[in-house]
Design a protein around this motif. Structure first.
Motif, short mmCIF file in Angstrom:
data_model
loop_
_atom_site.label_atom_id
_atom_site.label_comp_id
_atom_site.label_asym_id
_atom_site.label_seq_id
_atom_site.Cartn_x
_atom_site.Cartn_y
_atom_site.Cartn_z
N GLU A 127 -5.08 107.28 21.02
CA GLU A 127 -5.17 105.83 20.99
C GLU A 127 -5.33 105.25 22.39
N LEU A 146 -2.01 101.35 26.57
CA LEU A 146 -1.61 99.95 26.75
C LEU A 146 -0.75 99.82 28.00
N GLU A 196 7.90 97.50 28.02
CA GLU A 196 8.32 98.03 26.72
C GLU A 196 9.63 97.41 26.27
N LYS A 210 12.97 105.61 29.87
CA LYS A 210 12.62 106.90 29.26
C LYS A 210 12.44 108.03 30.26
N GLU A 237 5.35 102.41 18.44
CA GLU A 237 5.88 103.34 17.43
C GLU A 237 6.93 102.62 16.61
#
Ligand code: AMP
Ligand code: GLY
Length: 406
Positions: free
Chosen positions: A167, A170, A174, A196, A265
């Motif tokens: 995909e 972007l 977040e 993360k 997600e």
């Protein structure tokens, strides 16, 4: 109400801590739990994916509600199994949990529901993101900015088995946004941000999450509500329309891009370590809300967020995330608590009466204060009290938010 909490991480310790405050709680049981949860309830040495034994335990100790922490047992059908046995469960069916278990299914639902997400690309060409379709514990996503990275990512994604999704890449901030859901109803929880990468400044490998904070300068309560209206509720309606209603915690991982929010997600369960920052701010009876969701209706349920800020820092083992070392003696938890922090256990175990590390993410420490800056200072004072050989943690959790609100 007797509760069985399934799981053993920091998320589950935070859930246990919050549930233990509920006037509705009878007995608290956990499977398998951890030494932190053991101070709040009874831990049973059963695996989260051992559906038969969990069902038997529910009968033995008269469990009224099961709360499932991790995704793998949900995707494997634990909630269906227990419901068939007549036990109320907070957590989606296997069919609804596919929203996390299959990235291509999530894309199909978003397309049908008109929810903005990253465009799927027909060709893997940089810049792009290569994703293994199934569950990969955070290891199935490769952000590729060059053709070399694409070439390296494709075989690694394929090696995880199943389809590979490519995909568009972007850019933006977040946000993790959770809603407690029952069919088409959704109750918005305070947004949080997750850190993360392993190292300060977002350097190093991806991890399960090294820290979190809430509230966010970027997304206030009203904006969070609007996001749930634009993202969660259409997905809930689409799942219900297909005859697979979602009941449990729907977690949207969002990218706030220049052209609006996009879903990265969905997860079908509480996030870790966001939960450790969200629950201490929560106002209202979490257990009552989860029980209401499990019974299929959120009517009359209210969960607000208090005005204080919470910052959570994860302490991970040496070698995490690739090869975490276990068995390191842990000291200083009481001193950290004396700083006013909450210390949630994740990968810990008791060996001959001593607390030792037993997993990648070992502890998460949360402080709550009137400002993000205050919570940051307090949480790091507490973290500095904790000692175990090789402990890794980030020094910059929520630092950007302090600058943004200064
Ligand atoms: P996921 O498991 O799909 O959330 O991916 C894990 C992480 O990869 C996300 O939290 C993002 O940091 C990053 N990521 C996933 N998809 C994209 C995307 N389309 N563009 C940029 N970053 C992404
Ligand atoms: N903190 C990310 C997750 O729980 O998936």
């Amino acid at each position: 109400m007797n509760v069985l909490l399934v799981g053993s991480g920091g998320r589950e310790h935070a859930l246990a801590w919050r549930i233990a405050q509920s006037p509705r709680l009878g007995e608290l049981h956990a499977a398998p739990g951890n030494p932190g949860i053991a101070t709040l309830g009874t831990c049973h040495p059963l695996r989260a994916d051992d559906a038969e034994s969990l069902r038997d335990l529910c009968r033995e100790v008269a469990v009224d509600l099961v709360i499932v922490g991790p995704e793998a047992p949900l995707v494997a059908g634990l909630a269906d199994h227990l419901r068939h046995a007549g036990v109320a469960v907070f957590g989606p069916s296997a069919d609804a949990a596919r929203i996390e278990g299959s990235k291509s299914f999530a894309k199909e639902i978003m397309l049908a529901a008109g929810v903005p997400t990253a465009r799927e690309l027909s060709e893997p060409r940089a810049p792009c993101v290569v994703k293994a379709d199934g569950l990969a514990a955070g290891k199935g996503v490769f952000v590729c900015r060059s053709e070399e990275e694409v070439a390296a990512a494709l075989p690694r994604a394929r090696a995880l088995g199943g389809r590979v999704v490519v995909e568009e890449l972007l850019e933006g901030s977040e946000v993790s946004l959770f809603a407690v859901c029952a069919d088409e109803d959704a109750l918005t929880l305070a947004p949080a941000q997750d850190f993360k990468r392993l190292g300060d400044g977002d350097e190093g490998p991806n991890t399960g999450g090294m820290g979190s904070y809430s509230p966010l300068p970027l997304v206030d309560e009203e904006e969070a509500e609007a996001l749930v209206e634009a993202v969660h509720r259409p997905v809930l309606r689409e799942l219900a329309r297909r005859g697979t209603p979602f009941q449990g915690l729907l977690y949207a991982g969002l990218m706030l891009t220049e052209t609006g929010p996009r879903v990265l997600e969905f997860n079908c369960r509480f996030g870790d370590p966001e939960t450790q920052a969200i629950l201490p701010r929560l106002e209202g009876d979490l257990l009552g809300a989860l029980a209401a969701a499990a019974s299929g209706s959120l009517a009359g349920v209210d969960l607000g967020a208090g005005p204080d800020a919470a910052v959570t820092v994860v302490l991970a083992a040496a070698g995490y995330p690739d090869a975490p070392e276990t068995g390191a003696r842990i000291g200083g938890i009481e001193a950290a608590e004396a700083e006013g922090a909450l210390v949630f256990h994740a990968g810990t175990a008791l060996r001959d009466g001593a607390l030792v590390s037993a997993g990648g993410r070992v502890l998460s420490v949360t402080a709550v204060a009137p400002s993000v800056g205050g919570a940051r200072e307090q949480v790091y004072r507490a973290v500095d009290q904790i000692e175990f050989p090789g402990a890794q943690y980030r020094r910059d959790v929520a630092l950007g938010a302090v600058h943004a609100t200064a």
